[in-house]
Design a protein around this motif. Structure first.
Motif, PDB file in Angstrom:
ATOM      1  N   ILE A   2       0.758  -1.111   0.032  1.00 29.72           N
ATOM      2  CA  ILE A   2       0.059   0.072  -0.003  1.00 29.72           C
ATOM      3  C   ILE A   2       0.968   1.316   0.127  1.00 29.72           C
ATOM      4  CG2 ILE A   2      -1.588   1.371   1.171  1.00 29.72           C
ATOM      5  CD1 ILE A   2      -2.547  -1.536   2.417  1.00 29.72           C
ATOM      6  N   GLU A   4       0.593   4.924  -0.540  1.00 30.97           N
ATOM      7  CA  GLU A   4       0.374   6.316   0.289  1.00 30.97           C
ATOM      8  C   GLU A   4      -0.934   6.091   1.050  1.00 30.97           C
ATOM      9  OE1 GLU A   4       2.304   8.549   0.863  1.00 30.97           O
ATOM     10  OE2 GLU A   4       3.953   7.900  -0.653  1.00 30.97           O
ATOM     11  N   PRO A   7       2.088   1.951   5.018  1.00 33.52           N
ATOM     12  CA  PRO A   7       1.462   1.238   6.089  1.00 33.52           C
ATOM     13  C   PRO A   7       2.569   0.882   6.973  1.00 33.52           C
ATOM     14  CG  PRO A   7       1.894  -0.107   4.147  1.00 33.52           C
ATOM     15  CD  PRO A   7       2.385   1.302   3.778  1.00 33.52           C
ATOM     16  N   TYR A  50      -5.632  -3.476   9.759  1.00 32.05           N
ATOM     17  CA  TYR A  50      -6.412  -3.013   8.730  1.00 32.05           C
ATOM     18  C   TYR A  50      -8.015  -3.114   9.000  1.00 32.05           C
ATOM     19  CZ  TYR A  50      -1.848  -2.923   6.174  1.00 32.05           C
ATOM     20  OH  TYR A  50      -0.645  -2.543   5.907  1.00 32.05           O
ATOM     21  N   ALA A  87      -2.196   4.257   6.746  1.00 32.04           N
ATOM     22  CA  ALA A  87      -3.216   4.053   5.611  1.00 32.04           C
ATOM     23  C   ALA A  87      -4.523   3.726   5.982  1.00 32.04           C
ATOM     24  CB  ALA A  87      -2.543   2.929   4.793  1.00 32.04           C
ATOM     25  N   SER A 190      -2.512  -2.515  -2.870  1.00 28.42           N
ATOM     26  CA  SER A 190      -2.483  -1.112  -3.107  1.00 28.42           C
ATOM     27  C   SER A 190      -3.387  -0.501  -2.314  1.00 28.42           C
ATOM     28  CB  SER A 190      -2.843  -0.870  -4.439  1.00 28.42           C
ATOM     29  OG  SER A 190      -4.367  -1.266  -4.731  1.00 28.42           O
ATOM     30  N   TYR A 191      -3.178   0.830  -1.901  1.00 27.29           N
ATOM     31  CA  TYR A 191      -3.923   1.703  -1.278  1.00 27.29           C
ATOM     32  C   TYR A 191      -5.536   1.576  -1.711  1.00 27.29           C
ATOM     33  CZ  TYR A 191      -5.877   5.856   1.178  1.00 27.29           C
ATOM     34  OH  TYR A 191      -6.714   6.699   1.915  1.00 27.29           O
ATOM     35  N   ARG A 195      -8.879   0.815   0.308  1.00 23.77           N
ATOM     36  CA  ARG A 195     -10.000   1.675   0.375  1.00 23.77           C
ATOM     37  C   ARG A 195     -11.096   0.769   0.145  1.00 23.77           C
ATOM     38  NH1 ARG A 195     -12.279   3.873  -3.535  1.00 23.77           N
ATOM     39  NH2 ARG A 195     -10.417   3.338  -5.153  1.00 23.77           N
TER      40      ARG A 195
END
Length: 222
Positions: A2, A4, A7, A50, A87, A190-191, A195
């Motif tokens: 991830i 930006e 993490p 997370y 993150a 990935s970010y 999300r």
């Protein structure tokens, strides 16, 4: 990974945090048990980095300030740390949640025993909780499994009644595939994947909050 914000790396050498990661409305005493809270929910994932922090804080946000529900989270391999992953905090605040006061912590038998409802983000997390406290089997589910079972044809209810409803339907209302009851780990993704994971959790948290909406009363301030 991830990208930006960066993490926090996951550690397999788990150590419990010195303070619990409780939702802001629930106060800050150790553990989940509190005689002034009528119902307690514990979310469990692997790293408490997370998924379970997102579930904890998003449910707290969707329940609102007048709830008597106490919400916390823990991980089966929680890293040593003193704050929420950057993150995760970014995704959480973007969805309207509050990251203040969070600290990762390791799942323990005491936490499982003190919760009215234990919700794993995957089946392995539900099973880890049951291994720690076998008698807690009837109140351990995955998040998606519990909401699917508890909704049925009934509306909101007291927390204990909602759990009883889910228990009664267990084995009769199954997901199309067992994996459909899991929320995949975004670690090393990935970010954008994180999300979308947060959005998935939030959608289920909204449904869970509606089920527990009968648990209303003065805000618990410790």
């Amino acid at each position: 990974m991830i990208p930006e914000p960066a993490p926090t790396a996951r550690s397999v050498s788990a150590r419990p945090a010195t303070e619990p990661g409780l939702s802001p409305s629930a106060g800050s005493s150790d553990g989940l048990t509190d005689p002034r809270a009528t119902f307690t929910v514990l979310f469990v994932c692997t790293g408490n980095t997370y998924r379970s922090p997102l579930a904890e804080r998003l449910l707290a946000a969707r329940l609102g300030p007048d709830t008597r529900v106490r919400v916390g989270s823990a991980g089966t391999e929680a890293p040593w740390g003193d704050k929420m992953d950057r993150a995760t905090r970014s995704v959480l605040t973007g969805l309207g949640g509050d990251a203040r006061g969070f600290r990762p912590r390791l799942l323990t038998a005491e936490l499982v025993a003190g919760a009215s409802l234990v919700l794993g983000l995957e089946r392995q997390h539900r099973e880890a909780a049951v291994r720690l406290v076998p008698v807690a089997l009837r109140r351990c589910f995955t998040l998606k499994e519990f909401v699917r079972l508890a909704e049925g044809d009934a509306g909101p209810g007291q927390g204990i009644d909602v759990v009883a409803r889910a228990v009664a339907r267990r084995g009769t209302v199954c997901a199309p595939r067992p994996a459909d009851d899991d929320i995949a780990d975004p670690w090393r993704e990935s970010y954008d994947v994180l999300r979308r994971c947060g959005e998935d959790i939030d959608a289920v948290a909204v449904r869970l909050a509606a089920l527990l909406s009968a648990e209303r009363g003065p805000v618990v301030r410790l």
